[in-house]
Design a protein around this motif. Structure first.
Motif, PDB file in Angstrom:
ATOM      1  N   VAL A 648       0.842  -1.204   0.000  1.00 41.63           N
ATOM      2  CA  VAL A 648       0.000   0.000   0.000  1.00 41.63           C
ATOM      3  C   VAL A 648       0.874   1.249   0.000  1.00 41.63           C
ATOM      4  CG1 VAL A 648      -1.664   1.336   1.352  1.00 41.63           C
ATOM      5  CG2 VAL A 648      -1.971  -1.130   1.090  1.00 41.63           C
ATOM      6  N   THR A 649       1.964   1.209   0.749  1.00 41.30           N
ATOM      7  CA  THR A 649       2.892   2.344   0.786  1.00 41.30           C
ATOM      8  C   THR A 649       3.428   2.666  -0.599  1.00 41.30           C
ATOM      9  OG1 THR A 649       3.567   1.754   3.038  1.00 41.30           O
ATOM     10  CG2 THR A 649       5.019   3.236   1.816  1.00 41.30           C
ATOM     11  N   ILE A 650       3.752   1.638  -1.379  1.00 40.98           N
ATOM     12  CA  ILE A 650       4.272   1.849  -2.736  1.00 40.98           C
ATOM     13  C   ILE A 650       3.246   2.569  -3.600  1.00 40.98           C
ATOM     14  CG2 ILE A 650       4.991   0.669  -4.850  1.00 40.98           C
ATOM     15  CD1 ILE A 650       6.188  -1.529  -3.046  1.00 40.98           C
ATOM     16  N   THR A 651       1.979   2.111  -3.512  1.00 42.36           N
ATOM     17  CA  THR A 651       0.933   2.739  -4.327  1.00 42.36           C
ATOM     18  C   THR A 651       0.681   4.178  -3.896  1.00 42.36           C
ATOM     19  OG1 THR A 651      -0.117   0.592  -4.702  1.00 42.36           O
ATOM     20  CG2 THR A 651      -1.474   2.554  -5.060  1.00 42.36           C
ATOM     21  N   VAL A 652       0.604   4.419  -2.587  1.00 38.66           N
ATOM     22  CA  VAL A 652       0.374   5.779  -2.079  1.00 38.66           C
ATOM     23  C   VAL A 652       1.545   6.688  -2.444  1.00 38.66           C
ATOM     24  CG1 VAL A 652       0.116   7.175   0.012  1.00 38.66           C
ATOM     25  CG2 VAL A 652      -1.122   5.001  -0.209  1.00 38.66           C
ATOM     26  N   ALA A 653       2.766   6.172  -2.323  1.00 39.74           N
ATOM     27  CA  ALA A 653       3.948   6.979  -2.643  1.00 39.74           C
ATOM     28  C   ALA A 653       3.991   7.354  -4.115  1.00 39.74           C
ATOM     29  CB  ALA A 653       5.223   6.213  -2.269  1.00 39.74           C
ATOM     30  N   GLY A 654       3.287   6.568  -4.959  1.00 41.60           N
ATOM     31  CA  GLY A 654       3.257   6.879  -6.375  1.00 41.60           C
ATOM     32  C   GLY A 654       2.638   8.229  -6.679  1.00 41.60           C
ATOM     33  N   TYR A 655       1.785   8.729  -5.787  1.00 36.03           N
ATOM     34  CA  TYR A 655       1.155  10.035  -5.994  1.00 36.03           C
ATOM     35  C   TYR A 655       2.156  11.182  -5.862  1.00 36.03           C
ATOM     36  CZ  TYR A 655      -3.364   7.690  -5.909  1.00 36.03           C
ATOM     37  OH  TYR A 655      -4.434   6.877  -6.207  1.00 36.03           O
ATOM     38  N   PHE A 656       3.286  10.926  -5.237  1.00 38.12           N
ATOM     39  CA  PHE A 656       4.321  11.956  -5.115  1.00 38.12           C
ATOM     40  C   PHE A 656       5.214  12.006  -6.359  1.00 38.12           C
ATOM     41  CE2 PHE A 656       3.248  10.837  -0.757  1.00 38.12           C
ATOM     42  CZ  PHE A 656       3.100  12.080  -0.154  1.00 38.12           C
ATOM     43  N   GLY A 657       5.000  11.076  -7.270  1.00 39.21           N
ATOM     44  CA  GLY A 657       5.821  11.032  -8.468  1.00 39.21           C
ATOM     45  C   GLY A 657       6.856   9.923  -8.385  1.00 39.21           C
ATOM     46  N   ARG A 658       7.237   9.365  -9.525  1.00 38.91           N
ATOM     47  CA  ARG A 658       8.178   8.249  -9.543  1.00 38.91           C
ATOM     48  C   ARG A 658       9.568   8.670  -9.080  1.00 38.91           C
ATOM     49  NH1 ARG A 658       7.262   5.030 -15.142  1.00 38.91           N
ATOM     50  NH2 ARG A 658       8.647   3.535 -14.093  1.00 38.91           N
ATOM     51  N   ASP A 659       9.867   9.982  -9.210  1.00 38.65           N
ATOM     52  CA  ASP A 659      11.172  10.451  -8.759  1.00 38.65           C
ATOM     53  C   ASP A 659      11.296  10.460  -7.248  1.00 38.65           C
ATOM     54  OD1 ASP A 659       9.204  12.449  -8.746  1.00 38.65           O
ATOM     55  OD2 ASP A 659      10.728  14.042  -8.687  1.00 38.65           O
TER      56      ASP A 659
END
Length: 688
Positions: A648-659
Motif C-alpha cells: 500500500v505504501t508503494i501505491t500511495v507513494a506513487g502520488y508523489f511522483g516516480r522520482d
C-alpha cells in the motif's frame, strides 16, 4: 497437557532421583513468597536472598553429583585405555569385541549423564522464569550473570559439561582391529551412540548446523523436554508418516512462493496496460497478502480437523485466481486482475503445510522436513522471477492473449491443475487427535525484558503482580483451560510478553523492508536504469538464490561462534545500513549503489529471520505452540500485515511522483528498523 513438574519426575532417571533439582519444592516456595508478601510478613530483599540461596543449593547438588559421575566415567575410560595399550603390544582379536562393548557402555552412561544435566538445566530456566513472572522482577539475568562469572560458582560446572565430549572419538578411533588391514572386518563408520551423544551435546551448547538454522525459519515447534522416545510413540509416529503426503505439502509451499513472486517483474507493465499507474503494482502484488491475512486463520483452524480438504480447496481457489489474473488482459479490467490476486491469497495453505510437518512427521526427521519447507520457499522465491523472465513471448489462441503479462497466470493455473490431480490421487489423510490431547512441543523459556542494571536498581520495580498476569503454563495447580491451546485472539494477546512483542516487531520490520525492495524493484529499475523485464527477473532471482548459501555459512559457522541475540542485533544494524545506502541522495543514482544496498538489505533480513524466529520460539509461552492462534500463525500474520502495508505504501507513494517513490517508501522502513533496534537493546538480556 502435562505440567513440567510431572514431566520432570516421569522422565528422570530413577536411580538418580535424589540428585535432581527439587522443582516442586522451589515452585511451592515461590507461591509461599507471594502469599507472605501480600500479607506484609516478608521483605522483598529477604525473598531474593532466600530464593538465591535455595537455588544455589539445588544447583550445587546437581553439579557435585555430575562431577562424581564424571570421575567414575573417567576411571572407566582410563581402564579401557590401559586395555587398549595392552592390545597394541599383544593383539588378541578375542579382546577387541570386549573393548568395543566397554567403550559403547561408557558412551551410553555419558549420554545418560548429559540427559540428566539437560533436564536440570531446563528446570533451572523454568523456575527462574516462573519467579520473574510471579513477582514481576527481572531476577534471571542478575542470577545467571553473577553465578556464571563468579570463580567459585557451581553453576559454571553445569554448563561446562562439554569436557565430556572429548571422549566421543574414543568410541570411533579405538574400536578397529589391531590385525592387518586384510583381516580387518568391515565396521560401521560410526556407532549410533556417538550420534546420540553429539545430539545431546549440541542441545546443551545450542550448537547448530545448516539444517538446524534452515529449520528455524519454518518456526515449527519441537518437543519441550529431551526424552528417549518410547517405542510405542516411535511406532505411532512412523505409522502416521506418509512420504508422498509430506512431499505434496512441500510442493504446495514451492508453488505458492512461485505464484507470489512470478508477477513481480511484470506487475507494473500489466497495470499500465490496463490503464492504471505503474505504482498500482503495489496494490496488485499486495492483494494476495491482504487475502492471506484471512486465509491463514481459517486454514489454521481447518487443519485442526483435516489436511486433505484444505489442500484441495487451496488448489481449486489458486487455479481460479490465476485464471482470472490471466484473463484480466482480454477483459481489459483492473478489477478482474485484483480479484484474481485476492483469490490467490485466499488459497494460501502455508499454515496447513507447517502444521502437517509439526503433527505428522516423526521427530527424527522433523528437522529435515522443516529445512525442506524453508528450502522450498526459498527456491520458489528464486524460481518465480526467473520463470517470469523466460516468458517473454506474445501470441494469441482464438481470443485469448498470451504475453509476458498473462503467461504467469496461465502457467500457474496449469501448474495448480496438475497439482490438484496429483493431490487427489496420492495424498493420504490422517486421523487427527483431539487438540487437548496434544502435549506442548517446546521448552517455553518465556521471559520478560530485563534491565542492564544491577540487583539494587532492579528492586525498585514492582515485586508482586496480579494472578491474572501469571503464565501458568507449567503449574500443576493450573486449570485445564489455563493450559489449553490458544484458540482465541484475546487469549493469544494476553500471552504476548514484551520480549515476544519485540520479536514480532522485528519480524514485521524485516518483512516490510524485503517487500519494499522486491515489489518496487521493477518500477525503480525501469525509472532509474531503464532495465527490461528480463533484467529485473535476473536481479530478483539472484537475490533469491543467495538464501541457501547464506544459511549454510550462518548455520554452520557464525551461529556456533556467536549467540543468537548477538547475531540478531548485528543483522538489524546491517538491514539499517542497507536501507540508508539505498536512499537516492547522490546524483546520478547508480546501478552498483542499488544492487549492493539491495543485496545487503536482503541478505541481512534473511539472516535476521532465522535468529528472530529461533529466539521467538524460546521466549514464547508454550501455550502458543498449538491451537488455532499459535505462534506460527502470529508470526505469519505479522509478516503478512507488513507486506500489505508495504505494498500500500508503494501505491500511495506513487502520488508523489516516480522520482520520489524510492525515498518515500524507504523512510518508513528506516524508522521501523531504528525502532526495532532500540526495542532489541531494551529487551536484549531477556533473549537467552
Amino acid at each position: 497437557m502435562v505440567a513440567f513438574g510431572k514431566k520432570l519426575k516421569e522422565r528422570s532417571i530413577q536411580e538418580w532421583q535424589g540428585y535432581y533439582i527439587n522443582y516442586k519444592l522451589m515452585k511451592k516456595k515461590v507461591n509461599q513468597y507471594g502469599r507472605q508478601l501480600q500479607g506484609g510478613n516478608l521483605e522483598r530483599r529477604q525473598v531474593l536472598k532466600d530464593f538465591s540461596k535455595m537455588l544455589d543449593n539445588q544447583i550445587e547438588k546437581v553439579a557435585l553429583f555430575m562431577l562424581e559421575q564424571q570421575g567414575i566415567l573417567a576411571s572407566r575410560l582410563q581402564r579401557l585405555r590401559e586395555s587398549h595399550d595392552a592390545l597394541q603390544e599383544e593383539p588378541e582379536i578375542s579382546h577387541i569385541a570386549y573393548l568395543k562393548e566397554g567403550y559403547r557402555a561408557v558412551g551410553q552412561d555419558l549420554l545418560k549423564l548429559l540427559f540428566f544435566v539437560e533436564m536440570n538445566a531446563i528446570g533451572v530456566r523454568k523456575i527462574l522464569k516462573k519467579f520473574d513472572k510471579r513477582f514481576g522482577y527481572r531476577f534471571t539475568n542478575y542470577y545467571v550473570k553473577t553465578r556464571a562469572n563468579h570463580p567459585y560458582s557451581e553453576l559454571q560446572q553445569v554448563y561446562k559439561h562439554v569436557v565430556m565430549s572429548r571422549n566421543l572419538h574414543e568410541l570411533q578411533n579405538n574400536q578397529g582391529s589391531y590385525l592387518s588391514i586384510y583381516d580387518q572386518p568391515v565396521l560401521p563408520l560410526q556407532d549410533p551412540v556417538v550420534d546420540s551423544i553429539k545430539a545431546a551435546v549440541d542441545r546443551l551448547t545450542h550448537s547448530t548446523n545448516f539444517l538446524n538454522f534452515m529449520a528455524q525459519h519454518a518456526f515449527i515447534m519441537q518437543q519441550e523436554l529431551p526424552s528417549p522416545q518410547d517405542e510405542e510413540e516411535a511406532v505411532e509416529e512412523d505409522r502416521r508418516y506418509h512420504f508422498m503426503s509430506l512431499l505434496l505439502n512441500l510442493v504446495n509451499t514451492f508453488l505458492y512462493m512461485v505464484n507470489t513472486y512470478i508477477i513481480v517483474p511484470t506487475a507494473d507493465d500489466y497495470s499500465m496496460s490496463l490503464g492504471a499507474a505503474a505504482t498500482v503494482c503495489g496494490v496488485v502484488i499486495g492483494a494476495m497478502a491482504v487475502a492471506q491475512l484471512f486465509s491463514s486463520v481459517y486454514f489454521s483452524a481447518w487443519s485442526n480437523k483435516s489436511y486433505f480438504k484444505p489442500l484441495i480447496f487451496s488448489s481449486i481457489v489458486l487455479f481460479i485466481g490465476n485464471l482470472l489474473y490471466a484473463l484480466a488482459f482480454d477483459f481489459n479490467s483492473i478489477a478482474v486482475l485484483l480479484i484474481g490476486r485476492l483469490f490467490c491469497g485466499l488459497g494460501s495453505a502455508r499454515a496447513v503445510n507447517r502444521r502437517y510437518i509439526s503433527d505428522c512427521v516423526p521427530l527424527k526427521i522433523r528437522m529435515q522436513a522443516s529445512a525442506g519447507f524453508v528450502s522450498a520457499s526459498a527456491l520458489g522465491m528464486a524460481c518465480g522471477p526467473a520463470l517470469a523472465g523466460l516468458l517473454q513471448t506474445r501470441f494469441k489462441i482464438y481470443k485469448l492473449t498470451f504475453n509476458q503479462n498473462t503467461l504467469p497466470g496461465w502457467v500457474m493455473a496449469v501448474a495448480w491443475l496438475m497439482y490438484l490431480v496429483w493431490l487427489a490421487i496420492s495424498f493420504r489423510e490422517l486421523a487427527l487427535e483431539p487438540e487437548e490431547s496434544h502435549s506442548t512441543s517446546k521448552d517455553s523459556n518465556n521471559s520478560e525484558a530485563v534491565q542492564d542494571g544491577n540487583l539494587e536498581s532492579g528492586i525498585k520495580q514492582p515485586l508482586l503482580i496480579t494472578s491474572e498476569e501469571i503464565d501458568e503454563d507449567d503449574s500443576e495447580e493450573a486449570s485445564e483451560e489455563s493450559r489449553a491451546p490458544v484458540n482465541s485472539i484475546g487469549a493469544a494477546y494476553r500471552l504476548l510478553t514484551p520480549s515476544v512483542k519485540v520479536q514480532l516487531l522485528i519480524y514485521f520490520m524485516l518483512k516490510y523492508a524485503m517487500e519494499i525492495l522486491l515489489s518496487e524493484s521493477s518500477v525503480i529499475t525501469t525509472y532509474y536504469f531503464g532495465w527490461s523485464t528480463s533484467s529485473v527477473a535476473i536481479f530478483l532471482a539472484c537475490l533469491g538464490l543467495t538464501v541457501l548459501p547464506v544459511n549454510i555459512v550462518i548455520g554452520s559457522y557464525i551461529s556456533n561462534m556467536f549467540e543468537d541475540r548477538q547475531i540478531l542485533l548485528v543483522s538489524e544494524i546491517m538491514v539499517c545500513v542497507g536501507i540508508l545506502f539505498s536512499f537516492n541522495v547522490l546524483v546520478p543514482y547508480t546501478v552498483p549503489q542499488y544492487v549492493c544496498s539491495g543485496l545487503i538489505m536482503f541478505v541481512s533480513a534473511e539472516v535476521l529471520e532465522g535468529v528472530n524466529l529461533s529466539l521467538l520460539s524460546r521466549v514464547m509461552s508454550s501455550r502458543l505452540s498449538r491451537g488455532t492462534y499459535n505462534g506460527g500463525l502470529l508470526s505469519t500474520e505479522a509478516g503478512t500485515i507488513a507486506r500489505v502495508i508495504a505494498d500500500v505504501t508503494i501505491t500511495v507513494a506513487g502520488y508523489f511522483g516516480r522520482d520520489m517513490l524510492l525515498n518515500v517508501t524507504l523512510l518508513p522502513s528506516l524508522v521501523t528498523c531504528v525502532v526495532s533496534i532500540v526495542a532489541t537493546c531494551f529487551t536484549y538480556n531477556s533473549l537467552y
